[in-house]
Design an enzyme around this catalytic site. Structure first.
Site, PDB file in Angstrom:
ATOM      1  N   ASN A  96       0.615  -1.330   0.049  1.00 39.27           N
ATOM      2  CA  ASN A  96      -0.147   0.033   0.033  1.00 39.27           C
ATOM      3  C   ASN A  96       1.043   1.262  -0.054  1.00 39.27           C
ATOM      4  O   ASN A  96       0.542   2.184  -0.525  1.00 39.27           O
ATOM      5  CB  ASN A  96      -1.059  -0.195   1.329  1.00 39.27           C
ATOM      6  CG  ASN A  96      -0.371  -0.154   2.490  1.00 39.27           C
ATOM      7  OD1 ASN A  96       0.843  -0.620   2.581  1.00 39.27           O
ATOM      8  ND2 ASN A  96      -0.965   0.144   3.593  1.00 39.27           N
ATOM      9  N   GLU A 115       7.959   1.907  14.717  1.00 39.43           N
ATOM     10  CA  GLU A 115       8.717   2.831  13.605  1.00 39.43           C
ATOM     11  C   GLU A 115       8.605   4.163  13.857  1.00 39.43           C
ATOM     12  O   GLU A 115       7.854   4.551  14.804  1.00 39.43           O
ATOM     13  CB  GLU A 115       7.995   2.368  12.156  1.00 39.43           C
ATOM     14  CG  GLU A 115       8.186   0.749  11.902  1.00 39.43           C
ATOM     15  CD  GLU A 115       8.024   0.474  10.416  1.00 39.43           C
ATOM     16  OE1 GLU A 115       6.965   0.840   9.904  1.00 39.43           O
ATOM     17  OE2 GLU A 115       9.096   0.033   9.769  1.00 39.43           O
ATOM     18  N   GLU A 171       4.953  -4.646  11.785  1.00 44.20           N
ATOM     19  CA  GLU A 171       3.808  -3.699  11.499  1.00 44.20           C
ATOM     20  C   GLU A 171       2.758  -4.562  10.875  1.00 44.20           C
ATOM     21  O   GLU A 171       2.882  -4.595   9.902  1.00 44.20           O
ATOM     22  CB  GLU A 171       4.464  -2.504  10.889  1.00 44.20           C
ATOM     23  CG  GLU A 171       5.321  -1.559  11.458  1.00 44.20           C
ATOM     24  CD  GLU A 171       4.823  -0.820  12.711  1.00 44.20           C
ATOM     25  OE1 GLU A 171       3.600  -0.933  13.066  1.00 44.20           O
ATOM     26  OE2 GLU A 171       5.695  -0.213  13.492  1.00 44.20           O
ATOM     27  N   CYS A 220      -3.538   0.424   6.940  1.00 45.32           N
ATOM     28  CA  CYS A 220      -3.579  -0.580   8.091  1.00 45.32           C
ATOM     29  C   CYS A 220      -4.290  -0.042   9.509  1.00 45.32           C
ATOM     30  O   CYS A 220      -4.872  -0.620  10.062  1.00 45.32           O
ATOM     31  CB  CYS A 220      -2.107  -1.013   8.550  1.00 45.32           C
ATOM     32  SG  CYS A 220      -0.827   0.383   8.598  1.00 45.32           S
TER      33      CYS A 220
END
Ligand code: NDP
Length: 484
Positions: free
Chosen positions: A153, A458, A250, A284
């Site tokens: 994505n 992150e 993630e 997400c």
């Protein structure tokens, strides 16, 4: 624009081809046309990438943080100068509209390189006084060779969100993009080299899950950072655990967005649109379970539908378009399957629900109302432009329902009562919470999930902790004592 890359892989500062690998067609989501072809990495290519990265990392880690950072900041500048071309490429790779990619992809990649480039010089340890003149110090050392595995994505952003902290800490990286979006990471590799990154420190290899798995299982790999789904995360985490490797995971989400009846109507409608339809819903952290308090529900749904009428669905390369196709036929079919289930389970289809005729993987923005907690559209990650609206009356009840999921990536609250906003976010089980906002992801702020949505963070200073380890050095100033 000719989007066919010079070759499939980027290793030791140059493009490398091996067409013995399985062919991967590059498909433009807006038309379904094949725009290019790359080849999956063969074992020989994987070996080349590992050997090259392993040897380059040693000298890189010996540079000062400031020297490493300067190169990363130079790469950020080049990315910003080339934002337009990189955004066009991102749009070919993903189908996301240019109106989005111009401001959310290469720019976010540049932010990460600039931020971690700036931070590189201040990655330090501490001095710990211990009495009797003894002391210890700590050093933050590179892990070694990191593997980055990306979802489809945000191919440019994911490539840099992983590379920037990894390189700042003195590691090398091998990045495997999703086979659905193989193009953008190659451009990042070119730019890093042009900015002065020594050859071998950022290698890109193409391929599907088997290439990712081969990398994760190789004993020479020290860390794995995955952006992907929970099922893939489980496999990758287990494989990394066998080699006691560090991980950042993630993963997916099914995040709640809670709208109280005192919220500013226009604001919360904007939030819900952003949280469900930006990037055609393929994000997400999207707030896909929209809990709306009874008093505001009708006004919310009416205004939402009015605002949806002004979506411009079309050619993603046209800057006026603000809603593009889904990334692939496969993803479109998956999402249509969820829409069918939603209808079968008794949710009310307010708008959308159909594929848009013509070429490409277009799906109407879709809203379901009267969704209940047990329906699959309220439980499973759909990863497409489908909003589920659920009713609620009571604060404690909505918090319990919002938390009743295996995921814990993000959560949002819309209210004008700030005591309530903080009270609710205190209790929400999510790595990132938003108050009267949604899906902001500035590089200064940690990003990641709780529960099944992931491990590690992150962005921000937190990411440094996940790309380095700490070494303690004890220093005795006086004589050594021993029992005999
Ligand atoms: P997948 O989990 O299908 O794939 C992610 C990556 O892992 C791909 O590059 C894939 O290769 C690779 N892969 C698959 N199997 C293995 C394996 N056994 N070992 C190593 N690598 C493997 O996710 P998608 O690409 O479909 O992306 C969508 C998912 O990603 C959603 O669940 C979404 O929530 C999540 N996501 C999470 C984000 C976050 O930051 N939390 C951000 C963006 C997405 P390939 O696909 O090429 O076969």
């Amino acid at each position: 624009m000719d989007i066919q890359p010079k070759a499939s892989h980027f290793i030791q500062g140059t493009y490398v081809e091996d067409n013995n690998g399985t062919p991967i067609d590059v498909i433009y989501p807006a038309t379904g046309e094949v725009m290019g072809r790359v080849y999956s990495a063969t074992p020989e290519i994987i070996e080349q990438a590992i050997v090259s990265a392993k040897s380059a990392q040693v000298a890189w880690a010996k540079l000062s943080g400031g020297e490493r950072g300067r190169i990363l900041r130079r790469a950020a500048d080049i990315i910003r100068e080339r934002n337009y071309d990189l955004s066009v490429l991102e749009t070919y790779d993903t189908g996301k509209p240019l109106s989005e990619t111009l401001c959310a992809d290469a720019t976010s990649a540049a932010d990460a390189l600039e931020y971690f480039g700036g931070l590189a010089g201040s990655i330090t340890g501490e001095h710990i006084p211990l009495g009797d003149g003894n002391w210890a110090y700590t050093r933050r050392e590179a892990l070694g060779l990191c593997v980055g595995i990306g979802a489809w994505n945000y191919p440019t952003q994911i490539a840099c969100w992983k590379a920037a902290p990894a390189l700042a800490c003195g590691n090398a990286m091998i990045f495997k993009p999703s086979e659905t979006t193989p193009l953008c990471a190659l451009k990042i590799a070119e730019i890093l080299l042009e900015a002065g990154l020594p050859a071998g420190l950022y290698n890109v290899v193409q391929g599907s899950g088997d290439v990712g798995a081969a990398l994760v299982c190789d004993p020479r790999i020290d860390k794995v950072s995955l952006t992907g789904s929970v099922p893939t995360g489980r496999k990758v985490y287990a494989a990394a655990a066998a080699g006691m490797k560090q991980v950042t995971m993630e993963l997916g989400g099914k995040s709640p967005l809670i709208i109280f009846d005192d919220a500013d109507l226009e604001n919360c409608v904007s939030g819900a649109i952003l949280a469900n339809f930006y990037s055609t819903g393929q994000i997400c952290s999207n707030g896909t379970r929209v809990f709306v308090q009874k008093g505001i529900k009708d006004a919310f749904l009416n205004r939402l539908c009015e605002r949806l009428d002004s979506a411009i669905i079309g050619d993603p390369q046209d800057e006026a378009t603000n809603f593009g196709p889904m990334v692939s036929e496969r993803q479109l079919a998956l999402v249509l399957g969820f829409i069918k289930k939603g209808k079968a389970e008794g949710a009310r289809l307010v708008t959308g629900g159909n594929r848009i005729a013509g070429g490409g993987f277009y799906l109407q923005p879709t809203i379901f109302a009267e969704v209940t907690d047990d329906m699959s559209i309220a439980r499973d990650e759909i990863f497409g432009p489908v909003m589920s609206v659920l009713d609620f009356e009571d604060e404690a009840d909505v918090i319990a329902r919002a938390n009743a999921t295996e995921f814990g990536l993000a959560a949002g609250v819309f209210t004008t009562d700030f005591s309530r906003a903080h009270r609710v976010t205190d209790r929400l089980q999510a790595g990132t919470c938003f108050i009267n906002s949604y899906n902001d992801a500035p590089v200064e702020v940690p990003f990641g999930g709780m529960k099944m949505s992931g491990i590690g963070r992150e962005n921000s200073k937190e990411a440094i902790l996940h790309y380095s380890h700490v070494k303690s050095v004890f220093v005795r100033m006086g004589k050594m004592e021993s029992p005999f």
